[in-house]
Write a protein that holds these residues in place. Structure first.
Motif, PDB file in Angstrom:
ATOM      1  N   ASN A  91       0.856  -1.180   0.000  1.00 21.71           N
ATOM      2  CA  ASN A  91       0.000   0.000   0.000  1.00 21.71           C
ATOM      3  C   ASN A  91       0.898   1.238   0.000  1.00 21.71           C
ATOM      4  O   ASN A  91       1.608   1.487  -0.956  1.00 21.71           O
ATOM      5  CB  ASN A  91      -0.960  -0.056   1.164  1.00 21.71           C
ATOM      6  N   ALA A  92       0.930   1.966   1.084  1.00 15.12           N
ATOM      7  CA  ALA A  92       1.772   3.156   1.126  1.00 15.12           C
ATOM      8  C   ALA A  92       3.232   2.791   1.366  1.00 15.12           C
ATOM      9  O   ALA A  92       3.537   1.788   2.013  1.00 15.12           O
ATOM     10  CB  ALA A  92       1.296   4.093   2.233  1.00 15.12           C
ATOM     11  N   MET A  93       4.108   3.601   0.826  1.00 12.19           N
ATOM     12  CA  MET A  93       5.544   3.503   1.105  1.00 12.19           C
ATOM     13  C   MET A  93       6.020   4.890   1.494  1.00 12.19           C
ATOM     14  O   MET A  93       5.426   5.899   1.091  1.00 12.19           O
ATOM     15  CB  MET A  93       6.321   3.008  -0.117  1.00 12.19           C
ATOM     16  N   GLY A  94       7.077   4.919   2.270  1.00 15.56           N
ATOM     17  CA  GLY A  94       7.538   6.230   2.707  1.00 15.56           C
ATOM     18  C   GLY A  94       8.944   6.225   3.237  1.00 15.56           C
ATOM     19  O   GLY A  94       9.582   5.178   3.355  1.00 15.56           O
ATOM     20  N   TRP A  95       9.407   7.426   3.509  1.00 12.09           N
ATOM     21  CA  TRP A  95      10.721   7.636   4.106  1.00 12.09           C
ATOM     22  C   TRP A  95      10.544   8.419   5.405  1.00 12.09           C
ATOM     23  O   TRP A  95       9.819   9.425   5.448  1.00 12.09           O
ATOM     24  CB  TRP A  95      11.617   8.414   3.155  1.00 12.09           C
ATOM     25  N   TYR A  96      11.210   7.940   6.431  1.00 13.94           N
ATOM     26  CA  TYR A  96      11.261   8.627   7.710  1.00 13.94           C
ATOM     27  C   TYR A  96      12.724   8.925   8.007  1.00 13.94           C
ATOM     28  O   TYR A  96      13.620   8.333   7.410  1.00 13.94           O
ATOM     29  CB  TYR A  96      10.689   7.742   8.819  1.00 13.94           C
ATOM     30  N   VAL A 100      19.540   9.554  10.071  1.00 14.77           N
ATOM     31  CA  VAL A 100      19.402   8.215   9.497  1.00 14.77           C
ATOM     32  C   VAL A 100      18.027   8.165   8.837  1.00 14.77           C
ATOM     33  O   VAL A 100      17.014   8.490   9.469  1.00 14.77           O
ATOM     34  CB  VAL A 100      19.522   7.120  10.562  1.00 14.77           C
ATOM     35  N   TYR A 101      17.998   7.783   7.579  1.00 19.26           N
ATOM     36  CA  TYR A 101      16.757   7.722   6.812  1.00 19.26           C
ATOM     37  C   TYR A 101      16.291   6.269   6.711  1.00 19.26           C
ATOM     38  O   TYR A 101      17.071   5.376   6.333  1.00 19.26           O
ATOM     39  CB  TYR A 101      16.977   8.305   5.422  1.00 19.26           C
ATOM     40  N   TYR A 102      15.033   6.062   7.047  1.00 16.51           N
ATOM     41  CA  TYR A 102      14.446   4.723   7.069  1.00 16.51           C
ATOM     42  C   TYR A 102      13.344   4.608   6.023  1.00 16.51           C
ATOM     43  O   TYR A 102      12.490   5.493   5.894  1.00 16.51           O
ATOM     44  CB  TYR A 102      13.844   4.427   8.430  1.00 16.51           C
ATOM     45  N   CYS A 103      13.360   3.498   5.330  1.00 14.33           N
ATOM     46  CA  CYS A 103      12.297   3.168   4.389  1.00 14.33           C
ATOM     47  C   CYS A 103      11.176   2.442   5.150  1.00 14.33           C
ATOM     48  O   CYS A 103      11.444   1.632   6.040  1.00 14.33           O
ATOM     49  CB  CYS A 103      12.877   2.269   3.298  1.00 14.33           C
TER      50      CYS A 103
END
Length: 121
Positions: free
Chosen positions: A32-37, A92-95
């Motif tokens: 469904n949704a994907m994102g970056w935090y 730090v970037y998380y998928c």
């Protein structure tokens, strides 16, 4: 087993650009949704950008106009193009992916291990 693997982090000077990529693999029925935090030292994890399966996007105010999120549904990948980077983008970037594992009917959140982005001169 489902895995999200990020790539593309590194050191960049202020004003520079980086492109982060994330690939989801394993027994995936649908995403469904994907994102970056991102999470900076001493701060809480925050949403940077998200994209629905249909392509609708949402951005944190701090990155609007500088970052662009995109995805390839056929390849189960999501990218984050980051331009005009600032020192405060260091984190730090998380998928993240809201997906349904094959054989189940439950949507769950999955996370990558993160990739470090450092913006410094």
């Amino acid at each position: 087993q489902v895995q999200l693997v990020e790539s593309g982090g590194g050191l960049v000077q202020p004003g520079g650009s980086l492109r982060l990529s994330c690939a989801a693999s394993g027994s995936i029925f649908s995403i469904n949704a994907m994102g970056w935090y991102r999470q900076a030292p001493g701060k809480q994890r925050e949403l940077v950008a998200a994209i629905t399966r249909g392509g609708s996007t949402d951005y944190a105010d701090s990155v609007k106009g500088r970052f662009t999120i995109s995805r390839d549904n056929a390849k189960n990948t999501v990218n984050l193009q980051m331009n005009s980077l600032k020192p405060e983008d260091t984190a730090v970037y998380y998928c993240n992916a809201d997906l349904i594992v094959a054989g189940t009917y439950v949507g769950l959140d999955y996370w990558g291990k993160g990739t470090l982005v450092t913006v410094s001169s």
